[in-house]
Design a protein around this motif. Structure first.
Motif, PDB file in Angstrom:
ATOM      1  N   THR A  62      18.448  15.870  12.482  1.00  0.00           N
ATOM      2  CA  THR A  62      17.919  15.509  11.170  1.00  0.00           C
ATOM      3  C   THR A  62      18.928  14.675  10.396  1.00  0.00           C
ATOM      4  O   THR A  62      20.036  15.130  10.109  1.00  0.00           O
ATOM      5  N   PHE A  63      18.533  13.456  10.063  1.00  0.00           N
ATOM      6  CA  PHE A  63      19.337  12.610   9.196  1.00  0.00           C
ATOM      7  C   PHE A  63      18.879  12.840   7.765  1.00  0.00           C
ATOM      8  O   PHE A  63      17.695  12.713   7.450  1.00  0.00           O
ATOM      9  N   HIS A  78      20.680   1.543   4.742  1.00  0.00           N
ATOM     10  CA  HIS A  78      20.752   2.712   5.608  1.00  0.00           C
ATOM     11  C   HIS A  78      19.417   2.942   6.328  1.00  0.00           C
ATOM     12  O   HIS A  78      19.387   3.214   7.536  1.00  0.00           O
ATOM     13  N   MET A  79      18.311   2.862   5.601  1.00  0.00           N
ATOM     14  CA  MET A  79      17.009   3.104   6.211  1.00  0.00           C
ATOM     15  C   MET A  79      16.673   2.037   7.252  1.00  0.00           C
ATOM     16  O   MET A  79      16.131   2.334   8.327  1.00  0.00           O
ATOM     17  N   LEU A  82      18.798   2.708  10.383  1.00  0.00           N
ATOM     18  CA  LEU A  82      18.278   3.849  11.137  1.00  0.00           C
ATOM     19  C   LEU A  82      17.007   3.479  11.889  1.00  0.00           C
ATOM     20  O   LEU A  82      16.844   3.823  13.065  1.00  0.00           O
ATOM     21  N   ARG A  98      14.579  13.395  13.126  1.00  0.00           N
ATOM     22  CA  ARG A  98      13.871  13.462  11.851  1.00  0.00           C
ATOM     23  C   ARG A  98      14.716  12.781  10.785  1.00  0.00           C
ATOM     24  O   ARG A  98      15.926  13.013  10.718  1.00  0.00           O
ATOM     25  N   VAL A  99      14.110  11.947   9.964  1.00  0.00           N
ATOM     26  CA  VAL A  99      14.806  11.294   8.852  1.00  0.00           C
ATOM     27  C   VAL A  99      14.190  11.794   7.553  1.00  0.00           C
ATOM     28  O   VAL A  99      12.983  11.656   7.338  1.00  0.00           O
ATOM     29  N   PHE A 125       9.486   8.471   8.701  1.00  0.00           N
ATOM     30  CA  PHE A 125      10.480   8.915   7.733  1.00  0.00           C
ATOM     31  C   PHE A 125       9.797   9.736   6.640  1.00  0.00           C
ATOM     32  O   PHE A 125       8.719   9.368   6.161  1.00  0.00           O
ATOM     33  N   LEU A 167      25.281   9.266   4.955  1.00  0.00           N
ATOM     34  CA  LEU A 167      24.137   9.701   5.738  1.00  0.00           C
ATOM     35  C   LEU A 167      24.559  10.891   6.593  1.00  0.00           C
ATOM     36  O   LEU A 167      25.430  10.767   7.461  1.00  0.00           O
ATOM     37  N   ALA A 169      24.146  13.824   9.394  1.00  0.00           N
ATOM     38  CA  ALA A 169      23.455  14.025  10.673  1.00  0.00           C
ATOM     39  C   ALA A 169      23.550  15.498  11.061  1.00  0.00           C
ATOM     40  O   ALA A 169      24.606  15.964  11.504  1.00  0.00           O
TER      41      ALA A 169
END
Length: 203
Positions: A62-63, A78-79, A82, A98-99, A125, A167, A169
């Protein structure tokens, strides 16, 4: 925000059939001195639709990121990184990731706004929101400064928000062993995702 980093090489290694072993030193992201437990985070996807981070992220990588959709630089970068990293990985790996994007601007980031904005990057997301107090507690539990509203932007009627740019993790063992700062490259994220899943696969 200062994040303490590991200065020694750990001995942990993960092997998979037909693949060379992976060690934490292979990771591109800065490693934490002490693993950070997955926080108890209960917010909402939409009114009446609760979101429990621990339950939703069970068995997944999970981020977790705190930001807002009107952010001019850090959040979209960042998005985008990813999303681009995930697109390079096999479907079986992507399905284990999972984000979660927690808005630091619940006044403007409605569920509809969050969903539409995140879908520009990846429709999987998840955007969640809550009251300012709950969001502040979640950030402080991670050792982050609480997001703060800045003064209004001239001639726009809007405003910016200062927030942490890291971010997190959280691997399937419900802990964060690395944290990715602003500026991390998408290729580095793509390389680290399968390594994180192999190093800390959970139970």
């Amino acid at each position: 925000m200062r994040i303490p980093l590991v200065v020694t090489v750990l001995s942990l290694a993960a092997c998979a059939p037909g693949q060379p072993p992976v060690v934490p030193a292979d990771l591109k992201g800065p490693r934490l001195v002490n693993a950070m437990a997955l926080p108890s985070l209960r917010l909402e996807r939409a009114p009446g639709q609760p979101f429990d981070l621990a339950a939703e992220g069970k068995g997944k990588l999970t981020f977790l990121f705190f930001g807002y959709t009107n952010c001019p630089d850090v959040c979209p970068l960042h998005m985008a990184n990813l999303a681009a990293a995930l697109k390079t990985l096999p479907a079986e790996t992507r399905n284990r990731v999972r984000v979660v994007f927690v808005t630091t601007d619940p006044a403007r980031d409605t569920p509809e706004r969050l969903g539409a904005w995140l879908a520009q990057f990846d429709s999987s997301f998840v955007g969640v929101r809550g009251d300012a107090a709950s969001i502040e507690i979640a950030q402080r539990n991670l050792g982050m400064p609480a997001a703060t509203r800045d003064s209004e932007v001239p001639d726009s009627g809007g405003y910016t928000i200062s927030h942490g740019a890291h971010l997190w993790a959280f691997t399937p063992d419900d802990s964060a062993h690395v944290v990715y700062p602003m500026g991390i490259q998408r290729d580095d994220l793509a390389a680290d995702i399968p390594r994180l899943l192999r190093l800390w696969p959970g139970h």
